[in-house]
Design a protein around this motif. Structure first.
Motif, PDB file in Angstrom:
ATOM      1  N   GLU A  68       0.846  -1.189   0.000  1.00  0.00           N
ATOM      2  CA  GLU A  68       0.000   0.000   0.000  1.00  0.00           C
ATOM      3  C   GLU A  68       0.883   1.240   0.000  1.00  0.00           C
ATOM      4  O   GLU A  68       1.886   1.302   0.702  1.00  0.00           O
ATOM      5  CB  GLU A  68      -0.898   0.015   1.235  1.00  0.00           C
ATOM      6  CG  GLU A  68      -1.897  -1.120   1.267  1.00  0.00           C
ATOM      7  CD  GLU A  68      -2.839  -1.052   2.464  1.00  0.00           C
ATOM      8  OE1 GLU A  68      -3.168   0.074   2.901  1.00  0.00           O
ATOM      9  OE2 GLU A  68      -3.239  -2.118   2.944  1.00  0.00           O
ATOM     10  N   TYR A  69       0.484   2.226  -0.802  1.00  0.00           N
ATOM     11  CA  TYR A  69       1.205   3.482  -0.898  1.00  0.00           C
ATOM     12  C   TYR A  69       0.225   4.636  -0.732  1.00  0.00           C
ATOM     13  O   TYR A  69      -0.904   4.562  -1.217  1.00  0.00           O
ATOM     14  CB  TYR A  69       1.889   3.612  -2.269  1.00  0.00           C
ATOM     15  CG  TYR A  69       2.904   2.538  -2.542  1.00  0.00           C
ATOM     16  CD1 TYR A  69       4.225   2.667  -2.107  1.00  0.00           C
ATOM     17  CD2 TYR A  69       2.554   1.385  -3.236  1.00  0.00           C
ATOM     18  CE1 TYR A  69       5.161   1.677  -2.364  1.00  0.00           C
ATOM     19  CE2 TYR A  69       3.487   0.386  -3.502  1.00  0.00           C
ATOM     20  CZ  TYR A  69       4.785   0.541  -3.063  1.00  0.00           C
ATOM     21  OH  TYR A  69       5.708  -0.439  -3.313  1.00  0.00           O
ATOM     22  N   PRO A  74      -5.092   6.283  -2.112  1.00  0.00           N
ATOM     23  CA  PRO A  74      -4.197   5.156  -1.842  1.00  0.00           C
ATOM     24  C   PRO A  74      -4.019   4.263  -3.074  1.00  0.00           C
ATOM     25  O   PRO A  74      -4.944   4.079  -3.865  1.00  0.00           O
ATOM     26  CB  PRO A  74      -4.912   4.391  -0.727  1.00  0.00           C
ATOM     27  CG  PRO A  74      -5.819   5.395  -0.089  1.00  0.00           C
ATOM     28  CD  PRO A  74      -6.234   6.321  -1.200  1.00  0.00           C
ATOM     29  N   LEU A  75      -2.804   3.741  -3.217  1.00  0.00           N
ATOM     30  CA  LEU A  75      -2.482   2.783  -4.268  1.00  0.00           C
ATOM     31  C   LEU A  75      -2.276   1.426  -3.623  1.00  0.00           C
ATOM     32  O   LEU A  75      -1.474   1.297  -2.703  1.00  0.00           O
ATOM     33  CB  LEU A  75      -1.217   3.213  -5.016  1.00  0.00           C
ATOM     34  CG  LEU A  75      -0.586   2.178  -5.956  1.00  0.00           C
ATOM     35  CD1 LEU A  75      -1.561   1.757  -7.061  1.00  0.00           C
ATOM     36  CD2 LEU A  75       0.714   2.716  -6.550  1.00  0.00           C
ATOM     37  N   TYR A  76      -3.012   0.435  -4.102  1.00  0.00           N
ATOM     38  CA  TYR A  76      -2.862  -0.942  -3.651  1.00  0.00           C
ATOM     39  C   TYR A  76      -2.206  -1.713  -4.792  1.00  0.00           C
ATOM     40  O   TYR A  76      -2.843  -2.009  -5.797  1.00  0.00           O
ATOM     41  CB  TYR A  76      -4.213  -1.567  -3.303  1.00  0.00           C
ATOM     42  CG  TYR A  76      -5.052  -0.730  -2.373  1.00  0.00           C
ATOM     43  CD1 TYR A  76      -4.524  -0.200  -1.194  1.00  0.00           C
ATOM     44  CD2 TYR A  76      -6.378  -0.441  -2.667  1.00  0.00           C
ATOM     45  CE1 TYR A  76      -5.295   0.585  -0.348  1.00  0.00           C
ATOM     46  CE2 TYR A  76      -7.153   0.321  -1.828  1.00  0.00           C
ATOM     47  CZ  TYR A  76      -6.610   0.837  -0.667  1.00  0.00           C
ATOM     48  OH  TYR A  76      -7.375   1.613   0.174  1.00  0.00           O
ATOM     49  N   LEU A  92      -9.432  -9.475  -0.773  1.00  0.00           N
ATOM     50  CA  LEU A  92      -9.131  -8.562  -1.876  1.00  0.00           C
ATOM     51  C   LEU A  92     -10.271  -7.603  -2.178  1.00  0.00           C
ATOM     52  O   LEU A  92     -10.033  -6.469  -2.606  1.00  0.00           O
ATOM     53  CB  LEU A  92      -8.760  -9.353  -3.131  1.00  0.00           C
ATOM     54  CG  LEU A  92      -7.496 -10.197  -3.036  1.00  0.00           C
ATOM     55  CD1 LEU A  92      -7.282 -10.973  -4.325  1.00  0.00           C
ATOM     56  CD2 LEU A  92      -6.283  -9.339  -2.713  1.00  0.00           C
ATOM     57  N   GLU A  93     -11.504  -8.037  -1.929  1.00  0.00           N
ATOM     58  CA  GLU A  93     -12.638  -7.146  -2.213  1.00  0.00           C
ATOM     59  C   GLU A  93     -12.572  -5.870  -1.377  1.00  0.00           C
ATOM     60  O   GLU A  93     -13.053  -4.824  -1.800  1.00  0.00           O
ATOM     61  CB  GLU A  93     -13.985  -7.868  -2.019  1.00  0.00           C
ATOM     62  CG  GLU A  93     -14.270  -8.338  -0.629  1.00  0.00           C
ATOM     63  CD  GLU A  93     -13.573  -9.651  -0.246  1.00  0.00           C
ATOM     64  OE1 GLU A  93     -13.485  -9.918   0.963  1.00  0.00           O
ATOM     65  OE2 GLU A  93     -13.110 -10.382  -1.121  1.00  0.00           O
ATOM     66  N   VAL A 101      -7.076   2.868  -5.392  1.00  0.00           N
ATOM     67  CA  VAL A 101      -7.045   2.252  -6.713  1.00  0.00           C
ATOM     68  C   VAL A 101      -6.148   1.015  -6.627  1.00  0.00           C
ATOM     69  O   VAL A 101      -5.112   1.047  -5.968  1.00  0.00           O
ATOM     70  CB  VAL A 101      -6.551   3.249  -7.789  1.00  0.00           C
ATOM     71  CG1 VAL A 101      -5.169   3.786  -7.479  1.00  0.00           C
ATOM     72  CG2 VAL A 101      -6.589   2.633  -9.166  1.00  0.00           C
ATOM     73  N   SER A 102      -6.568  -0.063  -7.258  1.00  0.00           N
ATOM     74  CA  SER A 102      -5.813  -1.316  -7.232  1.00  0.00           C
ATOM     75  C   SER A 102      -5.130  -1.556  -8.573  1.00  0.00           C
ATOM     76  O   SER A 102      -5.761  -1.432  -9.626  1.00  0.00           O
ATOM     77  CB  SER A 102      -6.742  -2.503  -6.945  1.00  0.00           C
ATOM     78  OG  SER A 102      -7.374  -2.357  -5.691  1.00  0.00           O
TER      79      SER A 102
END
Length: 152
Positions: A68-69, A74-76, A92-93, A101-102
């Motif tokens: 995670e960032y 947030p960026l996953y 994951l859901e 955002v994934s």
């Protein structure tokens, strides 16, 4: 469904494209990255993270599955290559429908768990540093996202 294909001539060009995409994403967006080892999935993710304003060094989460960032959202960053069971419950859901955002590398390993609406990006070697990047949407939101990127 929207499709777009283009070529980049350097990792920097690939990162620039990813950064532009990052400027358009919203929470809950899912982007999958497909391609052979060394095709540029992690370079794409680094550019994407820069576009989100992530300050930390981004590298492949090969042994942790998810990193995670913190950025504009947030960026996953997920690398699910080493998943042994596609149906393994990882929660994951919570990421896919969460506040960020994934970006998923090797999405075929968890195909049954992916949201229906996602932006699918495939990277192919066409030279030492050149890549062909094919993108297609699978739903309304990803179609909107790809159209915005294409006509930006």
């Amino acid at each position: 469904m929207e499709e777009w294909s283009l070529r980049t001539e350097s990792p920097e060009e690939t990162m620039k494209l990813a950064s532009a995409l990052a400027g358009l994403v919203q929470k809950g967006d899912v982007i999958t990255l497909e391609g052979d080892l060394g095709a540029g999935k992690t370079s794409f993710t680094k550019g994407f993270a820069q576009g989100l304003g992530v300050k930390r060094v981004v590298n492949s989460p090969t042994f942790t599955i998810i990193k995670e960032y913190k950025g504009r959202i947030p960026l996953y960053h997920m690398d699910v290559y080493r998943m042994e069971d596609e149906d393994e419950e990882l929660g994951l859901e919570e990421y896919f429908y969460g506040e960020g955002v994934s970006v998923v590398e090797w999405p075929s390993m968890i195909a049954s768990q992916l949201p229906e609406d996602r932006l699918v990006i495939s990277l192919f070697h066409v030279g030492e540093t050149n890549r062909e990047i094919k993108m297609h949407s699978t739903g309304l939101r990803s179609t909107e996202l790809l159209k915005e990127l294409r006509y930006e």
